[in-house]
Design a protein around this motif. Sequence first.
Motif, PDB file in Angstrom:
ATOM      1  N   PHE A 158       0.900  -1.083  -0.010  1.00  0.00           N
ATOM      2  CA  PHE A 158       0.103   0.037   0.019  1.00  0.00           C
ATOM      3  C   PHE A 158       0.907   1.261  -0.133  1.00  0.00           C
ATOM      4  N   GLY A 159       2.140   1.070   0.229  1.00  0.00           N
ATOM      5  CA  GLY A 159       3.020   2.324   0.417  1.00  0.00           C
ATOM      6  C   GLY A 159       3.831   2.426  -0.891  1.00  0.00           C
ATOM      7  N   SER A 160       3.820   1.588  -1.581  1.00  0.00           N
ATOM      8  CA  SER A 160       4.835   1.654  -2.916  1.00  0.00           C
ATOM      9  C   SER A 160       3.810   2.480  -3.874  1.00  0.00           C
TER      10      SER A 160
ATOM     11  N   ASP B   8      -0.436   4.098  -5.582  1.00  0.00           N
ATOM     12  CA  ASP B   8       0.059   2.906  -4.706  1.00  0.00           C
ATOM     13  C   ASP B   8      -0.368   1.676  -4.884  1.00  0.00           C
ATOM     14  N   GLY B   9       0.022   0.757  -4.171  1.00  0.00           N
ATOM     15  CA  GLY B   9      -0.250  -0.835  -4.425  1.00  0.00           C
ATOM     16  C   GLY B   9      -1.719  -1.076  -4.272  1.00  0.00           C
ATOM     17  N   GLY B  10      -2.349   0.015  -3.466  1.00  0.00           N
ATOM     18  CA  GLY B  10      -3.707  -0.505  -3.207  1.00  0.00           C
ATOM     19  C   GLY B  10      -4.581   0.312  -4.173  1.00  0.00           C
ATOM     20  N   GLY B  11      -4.308   0.984  -4.980  1.00  0.00           N
ATOM     21  CA  GLY B  11      -5.168   1.600  -6.310  1.00  0.00           C
ATOM     22  C   GLY B  11      -5.406   2.930  -5.845  1.00  0.00           C
ATOM     23  N   LEU B  12      -4.987   3.774  -4.750  1.00  0.00           N
ATOM     24  CA  LEU B  12      -5.111   4.942  -4.527  1.00  0.00           C
ATOM     25  C   LEU B  12      -4.237   5.633  -5.057  1.00  0.00           C
TER      26      LEU B  12
END
Length: 453
Positions: free
Chosen positions: A273-275, A322-326
């Motif tokens: 989520f932080g990438s 980010d890795g979660g799509g945000l």
Amino acid sequence: METLERIQPNRQVMVFILMVFLSQALAEPIRYSVMEETESGFFVAHLTKDLGLGIGELAARSAWVVSDDDKQRLQLDRQTGDLLLREKLDREELCGPIEPCVLHFQVFLETPVQFFEGELSIQDVNDHSPVFPTGEMLLKIPENSQPGTLFPLKLAQDLDVGSNGLQKYTISPNSHFHVLTRNHSEGKKYPDLVQDKPLDREEQPEFSLTLTALDGGSPPKSGTITVRILIMDVNDNAPEFVHTPYEVQVLENNPLDSPVLSVSARDVDAGNFGSVSYGLFQASDEIKQTFSINEVTGEIRLTKKLDFEQIKSYHVEIEAIDGGGLSGKGTVFIDVVDVNDNAPELTISSLTSSVPENAPETVVSIFRIRDRDSGDNGKMICSIPDNLPFLLKPTFKNFYTLVTERPLDREKNTEKNISDMWDIMKNSNIHMIVILKGEEILGIDNKQCLKRE
């Protein structure tokens, strides 16, 4: 092409174009209007009447029409005085998004020399529909997103302008979202998806909605895109750019693949989520052809040659995902810096083949100079050497008239054919026309730059 010798002019002709224009041209341009897509041969105006000339005077005075962009889109019937369309006009091809779309032209009478300015306004017709860049877009929304949250959607483009251009967006009816049409400072209209109620991934993990773009035509034309919405598990923080907007200046002669700048975003979440990965956001074809961004490093590079004379600045929207799509959005303003990369141009409009001896002041040639650079890089001075029996007179804007300074004596100068005279000058290393650009003097001979329209 022969190397031109640098010639230091003995005198310079000061260009007081406005003073000459006041005595030889109308104070106000003549204005006409046509609808785009009008067929060639369409009657625009009766110039004889509008210019206050007598019947047959346009033919007697060798009148012709020239456009500022050197493309002959108008034609003049000298006998009738009718101004006609030479070809079908496409407003979008001529002016793109610029409004009003005006074609500037001049009516030129050779004997005696006289100029009239004209403007032809090209009116838009609703011949284009709004178009989205793709048929589908994917939007990821966390399930803890709150009502009232706005999510930017892909915008449509409409080549038409004014009331015929894109006016609003709608979305298929549903209980969770509606769409808001937002006006951008550049005149574009952006769609934002607005959340109306809380989301529950376990109850409904996905939505499929149809976004419609409508123009202001009657009836309106439209374009659609499918919006797929995935409800994601919680990812608390979206990436944020360290600096936005970014501002940078780039020389127009920078080589391809040269770096423009690097952008950076931070996401305080951990793990996937932080990438953060980088990309261009809602980029036009021009932006995508001119710049690229490294997904990992955020470095923006040049992929197409810049041209200050065509585009002076770029407004580039970027995003960090980010890795979660945000995602977080940023802006890069790129100003193109002018470089003196265009040589002056000289075009012969009229050339007299011979001059009778003992004739009074006679027009030998009429020509125009132009430099596509801007500011000081585009300033020019035109002159001729002092030892020639000619005078160079500024006539209208960047037009000059070359006339005989005094009656010529055939017994002293047997070469009365101007073309032969120019060959003699060229062979004796005398160049007739000199153009100064900045501090650089360019000698121009007829073989290289003087061409008849």
